[in-house]
Each structure stands twice: as C-alpha cells, then as structure tokens.
Design an enzyme around this catalytic site. Structure first.
Site, PDB file in Angstrom:
ATOM      1  N   CYS A   1       0.836  -1.202   0.000  1.00  0.00           N
ATOM      2  CA  CYS A   1       0.000   0.000   0.000  1.00  0.00           C
ATOM      3  C   CYS A   1       0.874   1.256   0.000  1.00  0.00           C
ATOM      4  O   CYS A   1       1.541   1.532  -0.980  1.00  0.00           O
ATOM      5  CB  CYS A   1      -0.978  -0.054   1.172  1.00  0.00           C
ATOM      6  SG  CYS A   1      -2.383   1.049   0.973  1.00  0.00           S
TER       7      CYS A   1
ATOM      8  N   HIS B   1      -3.486  -5.698   1.068  1.00  0.00           N
ATOM      9  CA  HIS B   1      -2.812  -5.920   2.355  1.00  0.00           C
ATOM     10  C   HIS B   1      -2.818  -7.396   2.758  1.00  0.00           C
ATOM     11  O   HIS B   1      -3.716  -7.815   3.493  1.00  0.00           O
ATOM     12  CB  HIS B   1      -3.546  -5.144   3.450  1.00  0.00           C
ATOM     13  CG  HIS B   1      -3.363  -3.666   3.397  1.00  0.00           C
ATOM     14  ND1 HIS B   1      -2.331  -3.029   4.039  1.00  0.00           N
ATOM     15  CD2 HIS B   1      -4.075  -2.700   2.792  1.00  0.00           C
ATOM     16  CE1 HIS B   1      -2.417  -1.728   3.838  1.00  0.00           C
ATOM     17  NE2 HIS B   1      -3.467  -1.490   3.070  1.00  0.00           N
TER      18      HIS B   1
ATOM     19  N   GLU C   1      -1.070  -8.785   4.959  1.00  0.00           N
ATOM     20  CA  GLU C   1      -0.868  -8.919   6.413  1.00  0.00           C
ATOM     21  C   GLU C   1      -2.184  -8.798   7.186  1.00  0.00           C
ATOM     22  O   GLU C   1      -2.239  -9.122   8.360  1.00  0.00           O
ATOM     23  CB  GLU C   1       0.148  -7.874   6.904  1.00  0.00           C
ATOM     24  CG  GLU C   1      -0.367  -6.446   7.104  1.00  0.00           C
ATOM     25  CD  GLU C   1      -0.514  -5.645   5.801  1.00  0.00           C
ATOM     26  OE1 GLU C   1      -0.328  -6.217   4.707  1.00  0.00           O
ATOM     27  OE2 GLU C   1      -0.822  -4.436   5.902  1.00  0.00           O
TER      28      GLU C   1
END
Lengths: 220, 76
Positions: free
Chosen positions: A86, A194, A196
């Site tokens: 990002c 994302h 994660e």
C-alpha cells in the site's frame, strides 16, 4: 529470517506487518524508525501501509526521501528482499525501485474492502506458495492505488512476468488491472492489497498467509 | 527571491479529479468549460541569487514526479 519493518510518521499497518512476519513467517522482527541512516543486517525489509506524512505532496513522496530510504534503495540494489504494501508500494515507485506511479483511484472513492486477486506469478520469494491463475481474496484500503505506467513499461512488466497480482474485478482503474509488481531481479515486490490483514482465521480469512509462508521458505 | 512552481499532469495521464471538477462545472451550467486538468502550485521563498538549476533539482528530486508530472518554474 531476520526482518525490519520501517516505521514512518503516519504508518498504521506497521504492527500488523510485524505480527504477520512473526507469527506466520517466524521472523525475528525489528521495528526501524525512518530517521535511521543505517539498516540492521536483515533478510527482508518491509515498508508498511499507512499515510506517511499525511500523504502530503504525493503519496509516499516525502517518506521516499527519508534518511533510511537511501539505505533501502542500496539494499534493494544489492539483492536484499523488500516488500512494500500500500503506502509502501507508493514509496517504492517514488524512489524509482519499481517503475510507474500510483494515481488517485479512477472513481475518486477511497476503496476499503476485500477484493479478488488473480495470482499472475506463482514463483519467487514472495509468490511461490500461491497457485498460478488462482484467485485469492485480500483487503484493499486506499485512495491512490490506480497504477500508471507508460505502455512500453506495461508491456515490459507483462513480458518479463513481473506482474505478481491483478485485480479480478474493477477496483481503482489500475492500468491492466495491476495490483502488484516485482522488480526485474524478483527481490522487490510492491502491492496495494494488504496480505498482512488476512493471515489468521480471526481476521476473517487466511489468503494472505501464502506470501509470508513463501518468504519463510525462501529466506529461512 | 521567489519562485513559483506549476506542476501539471503529463498528457495521457488520467486525471479523475479534473474530470470530477469538469463534471461539476457542467452541472453549474458552464458548458463552455471543455476540459479540466488539475495540478499543483508551489511558492518557494529562496535565498537571492539561487540559480535556476537548483530549483530544477528541487522539482525533479521532490516537488514533481516526472513519471506522471511536468513542471514549470517562474522566478521574479
């Protein structure tokens, strides 16, 4: 694996990134403040998501000139692995480590939802645990994720197998639906979604785990 | 001395913000507005005698992203 997560003023995904690296990739993780001139001796450098410097001037532009980024540019050139997610992807394009730029989303909306991604490149340190052509679901949360590069660069990215992920549905107007790209050597990955944020069932899914398990295999 | 920097998107780079502004002008009845491109304007207060090459360096290193933007410098 030893990993460093760089923390900028305005980063907000740095701790999620550290947790994913520790829990899934079993990495020894250090947080490194952007003002440091030197990097610790690590196998992976992660540039996290967020709104570094409030997105002033251009997203990632001021962070890309942070003292630590000179060391990141050098490490990437030496073949050290670098993951930018990002805002981290925006920094990678601003430093020139990755080509192109991330523009305001075509619909002008801030897009914050899970999106389906097609895995284009199921090899290398980042993508080796995904299936080529498979679809994974990863959250996006950005206002400036509309990937732009000139036609020549886009052809090159495609021809060299450097597009890692594509959006499987319209999200932000990205050229050729690009969601993530790698550098020529394959040691740098930048992506808007994302991974994660989706590494544990308690987060609603585990499609992001593959990226971290692949890193663990590649970098020990 | 003062420098004025005009930063504009290159031709061929989509400008969704400009498009939205254009649309809003149309809705207000300004049909003569045929297109809108939105850019940035930056004013720099500089030490007297700063050469143009230094200002250009500021633009290429930070103020503009030459992958997507052009810049024009005006000085007093």
């Amino acid at each position: 694996m030893k990993a460093a997560v760089i923390v900028f003023p305005g980063s907000n995904c740095d701790r999620d990134m550290a947790v994913a690296l520790r829990d899934v990739a079993k990495a020894d993780v250090q947080m490194v403040w952007h003002g440091e001139a030197d990097l610790p001796d690590v196998d992976l450098i992660a540039l996290p998501g967020g709104f570094s410097y409030g997105d002033y001037l251009r997203t990632g532009a001021i962070a890309a000139k942070s003292p630590v980024m000179a060391a990141v540019v050098k490490a990437a050139a030496q073949g050290r692995h670098v993951l930018g997610v990002c805002n981290g992807f925006q920094m990678l394009t601003e430093t020139g480590i990755l080509p192109g730029a991330l523009l305001r989303n075509a619909g002008l909306d801030y897009v914050c939802r899970d999106v389906p991604l097609t895995v284009e490149a199921a090899d290398g340190a980042f993508c080796g645990d995904y299936e080529a052509g498979g679809t994974i679901r990863i959250p996006v949360a950005h206002h400036d994720g509309n990937y732009f590069a000139d036609e020549g660069t886009l052809d090159e990215l495609e021809g060299e197998g450097r597009i890692a992920f594509r959006y499987a549905e319209p999200v932000n107007g990205s050229a050729r639906d690009i969601a993530g790209i790698r550098n020529r050597r394959g040691n740098v990955l930048g992506m808007m979604p994302h991974p994660e944020r989706l590494v544990d069932r308690d987060q609603g899914g585990t499609d992001g785990r593959g990226l971290f398990t692949a890193l663990a295999k590649a970098l020990g | 001395m003062k420098a004025r920097i005009y930063i504009t998107l290159k031709n061929g780079v989509l400008d969704p913000q400009g498009k939205a502004v254009h649309h809003a002008l149309g809705a207000l009845g300004f049909e003569e507005a045929e297109d809108v491109r939105q850019g940035k304007y930056i004013e720099l207060e500089l030490a007297d005698g700063t050469p143009e090459s230094r200002i250009e360096e500021m633009c290429t290193k930070l103020l503009a992203n030459t992958v997507i933007e052009n810049f024009r410098i005006e000085t007093d």
